[in-house]
Scaffold this motif. Structure first.
Motif, short mmCIF file in Angstrom:
data_model
loop_
_atom_site.label_atom_id
_atom_site.label_comp_id
_atom_site.label_asym_id
_atom_site.label_seq_id
_atom_site.Cartn_x
_atom_site.Cartn_y
_atom_site.Cartn_z
N ALA A 153 0.80 -1.09 -0.03
CA ALA A 153 0.10 0.03 0.10
C ALA A 153 0.90 1.38 0.19
CB ALA A 153 -0.75 0.02 1.18
N ILE A 154 0.63 2.15 -1.06
CA ILE A 154 1.35 3.51 -0.84
C ILE A 154 0.50 4.54 -0.83
CG2 ILE A 154 2.86 4.83 -2.42
CD1 ILE A 154 3.68 2.35 -4.22
N SER A 155 0.80 5.62 0.34
CA SER A 155 0.08 6.71 0.19
C SER A 155 0.87 7.97 0.39
CB SER A 155 -0.78 6.59 1.89
OG SER A 155 0.25 6.44 2.87
N SER A 156 0.09 8.96 0.45
CA SER A 156 0.89 10.23 0.41
C SER A 156 0.11 11.21 0.92
CB SER A 156 1.40 10.66 -0.93
OG SER A 156 1.82 12.10 -1.10
N VAL A 157 0.40 12.34 1.58
CA VAL A 157 -0.48 13.41 2.04
C VAL A 157 -1.13 14.28 1.05
CG1 VAL A 157 -0.16 15.56 3.42
CG2 VAL A 157 1.17 13.45 4.11
N PHE A 158 -2.16 14.31 0.94
CA PHE A 158 -3.00 15.03 -0.07
C PHE A 158 -2.91 14.51 -1.27
CE2 PHE A 158 -3.27 18.38 3.33
CZ PHE A 158 -4.44 18.68 3.24
N ALA A 159 -2.78 13.28 -1.34
CA ALA A 159 -2.76 12.45 -2.89
C ALA A 159 -3.87 12.77 -3.73
CB ALA A 159 -2.40 10.99 -2.59
N PRO A 160 -5.22 12.89 -3.03
CA PRO A 160 -6.32 13.19 -3.90
C PRO A 160 -6.01 14.55 -4.67
CG PRO A 160 -7.10 12.65 -2.01
CD PRO A 160 -5.60 12.60 -1.74
N LEU A 188 -8.74 5.01 -3.87
CA LEU A 188 -9.67 4.75 -3.29
C LEU A 188 -10.22 5.91 -2.39
CD1 LEU A 188 -8.51 1.15 -2.22
CD2 LEU A 188 -10.26 1.63 -3.77
N GLY A 189 -9.41 6.48 -1.49
CA GLY A 189 -10.09 7.23 -0.52
C GLY A 189 -10.10 8.78 -0.85
N ARG A 196 -7.35 7.33 4.47
CA ARG A 196 -7.29 6.92 3.21
C ARG A 196 -6.09 5.74 3.17
NH1 ARG A 196 -5.80 11.36 1.69
NH2 ARG A 196 -3.53 10.96 1.09
N GLU A 197 -5.27 5.87 3.86
CA GLU A 197 -4.18 5.00 3.92
C GLU A 197 -4.67 3.68 4.40
OE1 GLU A 197 0.02 5.79 5.31
OE2 GLU A 197 -1.05 5.04 7.28
N ASN A 198 -5.51 3.89 5.54
CA ASN A 198 -6.19 2.62 5.94
C ASN A 198 -6.89 1.58 4.95
OD1 ASN A 198 -5.14 2.74 8.57
ND2 ASN A 198 -6.96 3.85 9.24
N ALA A 199 -7.81 2.47 3.95
CA ALA A 199 -8.20 1.89 2.78
C ALA A 199 -7.32 1.23 1.79
CB ALA A 199 -9.17 2.92 2.13
N ARG A 306 -10.66 2.76 10.97
CA ARG A 306 -11.34 3.99 10.03
C ARG A 306 -10.87 4.11 8.94
NH1 ARG A 306 -13.86 8.29 13.06
NH2 ARG A 306 -12.78 9.81 11.57
N THR A 307 -11.94 4.22 7.99
CA THR A 307 -11.73 4.41 6.49
C THR A 307 -12.56 5.66 5.91
OG1 THR A 307 -13.47 3.05 5.74
CG2 THR A 307 -11.41 2.02 6.31
N ASN A 308 -12.08 6.25 4.79
CA ASN A 308 -12.86 7.22 4.13
C ASN A 308 -13.24 7.04 2.73
OD1 ASN A 308 -10.52 7.87 3.14
ND2 ASN A 308 -10.48 10.01 3.72
N PHE A 309 -13.23 5.64 2.25
CA PHE A 309 -13.60 5.57 0.96
C PHE A 309 -15.08 5.42 0.68
CE2 PHE A 309 -12.78 1.44 2.87
CZ PHE A 309 -13.88 0.48 2.22
N ARG A 310 -15.69 5.35 -0.48
CA ARG A 310 -16.98 5.50 -0.75
C ARG A 310 -17.75 4.47 -0.02
NH1 ARG A 310 -17.59 4.14 -6.20
NH2 ARG A 310 -17.82 2.04 -5.41
N MET A 311 -18.72 4.53 0.94
CA MET A 311 -19.49 3.45 1.57
C MET A 311 -20.90 3.90 1.62
SD MET A 311 -17.97 0.90 2.71
CE MET A 311 -18.25 0.35 4.54
N PRO A 312 -22.00 3.18 1.54
CA PRO A 312 -23.45 3.77 1.66
C PRO A 312 -23.61 3.98 3.34
CG PRO A 312 -23.29 1.21 1.52
CD PRO A 312 -21.87 1.77 1.33
N ASP A 313 -24.55 4.86 3.38
CA ASP A 313 -24.92 5.33 4.82
C ASP A 313 -25.96 4.45 5.12
OD1 ASP A 313 -25.40 6.69 7.05
OD2 ASP A 313 -26.50 8.43 6.12
#
Length: 522
Positions: A153-160, A188-189, A196-199, A306-313
């Motif tokens: 898994a590769i993450s970066s600050v403010f990758a979006p 994903l996130g 986002r990294e967790n996702a 905790r994640t923040n990718f798209r999920m239904p409510d």
């Protein structure tokens, strides 16, 4: 004139695998069978039975849509997960909060591999925190390789905002580990590094299993000589090709409740309502808004992560057909523990010795299953209190999902829908549609195809109207390329996010287009 083709919807749950055969809006056959450890076997069993009921052959089938909770259950139960190496581009920022810092011990012990925070990342204004250093990324990749780990898994600050550094790191990792299964967080996130990294880590941990499970879907169809396209339902109520599901298995998280929500709307003809899906262990309450499940706008907890990718409510409560019923003094409690799939042997009406919510439904006359005579010893006041308690639990859950005090239509689906009273506080009407027990499979069968654009445009250069038109056109073309009938494609959602820190009136535009599968419109 071409003969309309059948569509098959399958929902693989933790307890049951449901299947339906549909022609247009008509359900031609439905079947519920126990889910098997080998997912493919359960799918083949359900497929063979609904095809027999519908007297259908492979050439008559236009598409098969499968929804599954397999990946969600595997992650929550820490089962068959791969160890994941993590590279975060953020130093010198974020070093005080390393990857896996907020994970439960049970999952961390199974999933956590080497995790390095290397130089890189962006600030909120798009400026770099630091330039990535190739040698640091190489060293991190070698540490992962040396432990025999292939999931990364590769993450970066403010990758979006800018994904360039994640892609730079990915290319280097592939040089060191050519067969690595890499997940980039921006794919994903959303904004929010840790979530986002967790996702991304979740997705990477499921990568090996996803390939095998999705292959088993295809094998199940091949065993029955079914050669039509296969799709997997994702958690926004639309479909994705199997190769996308194999790459991004987390997109199937909560697709079961999503299918039930859409199935409930389809069976009643409602586009705006609350759908209550009562199963054997839990009740899932979701909102259908404009024909699509409402998305959660907050971080979502999956298995304690905790994640923040798209999920239904969706709100889940511990109420189901197998929920245990207890009396303590004057109070009566329902669940949250359940006998689950053992209901057919442990419930009173099935010859067991455990008082369950299903027993209460039978004793009160709300349902007629099993042997009602086995409930003659139950105290009538206990039954009445339990019925009221079940009603209050459902009413409270509905109230928590409403955005106003106005009464709304409520649709009850799932095998446990027999538990719910026919009148509920806050409901304009309560409907239990025919085929409510297989609404999840119907939701999978009617799922649409989507195309999505997420891009930054300069409104100063091309103007807002032209930018939105370009985004609409591209999203529409993507939906058609994914298999949608062009005549049915419509724009489902447009979101504009001004990026004040960028010049030229930069705006991030997200557009989603949806349409019916070509040749299979409902």
């Amino acid at each position: 004139m071409n003969t309309p083709l059948l569509r098959i919807g399958i929902d693989v749950g933790g307890t049951n695998t449901d299947a339906v055969v549909m022609l247009g809006r008509d359900v031609r056959a439905a079947f519920k069978s126990p889910t098997t450890v080998d997912v493919g076997t359960g799918i083949r069993t359900a497929l063979a039975e609904v095809l027999r009921q519908a007297e259908a052959k492979g050439p008559q089938i236009g598409a098969v849509m499968i929804g599954t909770t397999h990946f969600t259950n595997a992650f929550v139960q820490a089962r068959s997960l791969a160890r994941v190496g993590v590279i975060r581009l953020a130093a010198p920022a974020t070093t005080s909060l390393p990857p896996f810092a907020d994970w439960p011990d049970q999952l961390r012990d199974v999933v956590a591999g080497p995790a390095q925070v290397v130089r890189g990342g962006y600030n909120y204004d798009g400026s770099q925190i630091a330039e990535p250093v190739r040698d640091e990324i190489v060293a991190a990749a070698k540490a992962i390789r040396d432990e025999g780990i292939r999931a990364v898994a590769i993450s970066s600050v403010f990758a979006p905002v800018n994904e360039a550094q994640e892609q730079f790191a990915r290319d280097i990792v592939l040089e060191i580990i050519p067969d690595a299964a890499i997940t980039l967080s921006h794919e994903l996130g959303r904004i929010g590094l840790i979530e986002r990294e967790n996702a991304a880590i979740m997705n990477a941990s499921l990568s090996a299993m996803a390939v095998d499970v999705v292959r088993s879907f295809g094998d199940a169809l091949a065993a029955l000589d079914i050669k039509c396209p296969l799709y997997v339902s994702q958690n926004d109520g639309t479909l994705m090709p199997p190769q996308v599901a194999a790459r991004y298995p987390v997109l199937t998280f909560a697709s079961g409740p999503t299918n039930s929500i859409r199935g409930g709307g389809f069976l009643t003809g409602l586009n705006d309502c609350i759908v209550v899906d009562i199963g054997g262990t839990t009740t899932d309450v979701g909102v259908l808004a404009g024909g699509l499940p409402r998305e959660s706008s907050i971080a979502v907890d999956v298995g304690g992560v905790r994640t923040n990718f798209r999920m239904p409510d969706v709100l889940s409560i511990g109420l189901g057909g197998g929920s245990r019923v207890r009396q303590a003094g004057e109070a009566v409690t329902i669940g949250p523990d359940s006998v689950g799939f053992k209901l057919l042997s442990e419930g009173f009406v099935f010859g067991g010795a455990t008082l369950t919510a299903t027993d209460i439904a039978v004793a009160s006359g709300m349902a007629n299953v099993g042997d009602p005579a086995a409930l003659k010893h139950l105290d009538r006041e206990l039954v009445a209190k339990a019925v009221r308690r079940i009603g209050v639990m459902i009413e409270d859950a509905i109230d928590r999902m409403k955005t106003s005090s106005s009464a709304v239509p409520v649709v009850l689906v799932g095998g446990g829908s027999i538990l719910a009273p026919t009148t509920l506080r806050g409901a304009a009407q309560v409907t239990v549609p025919k085929q409510a027990g297989v609404a999840n499979a119907i939701g999978a069968a009617i799922a649409q195809v989507s195309g999505e654009v997420d891009q930054v445009y300069s409104y100063e250069q091309i103007g807002r109207n032209d930018a939105l038109e370009r985004a609409r056109t591209e999203a529409t073309n993507k939906a058609i390329a994914a298999g949608a009938d062009g005549a049915t494609v419509k724009i489902a959602d447009i979101e504009e996010l001004p990026l004040q820190y960028l010049p030229g009136g930069a705006v991030r535009v997200r557009v989603k287009a949806i349409g019916e599968l070509a040749g299979l419109g409902v």
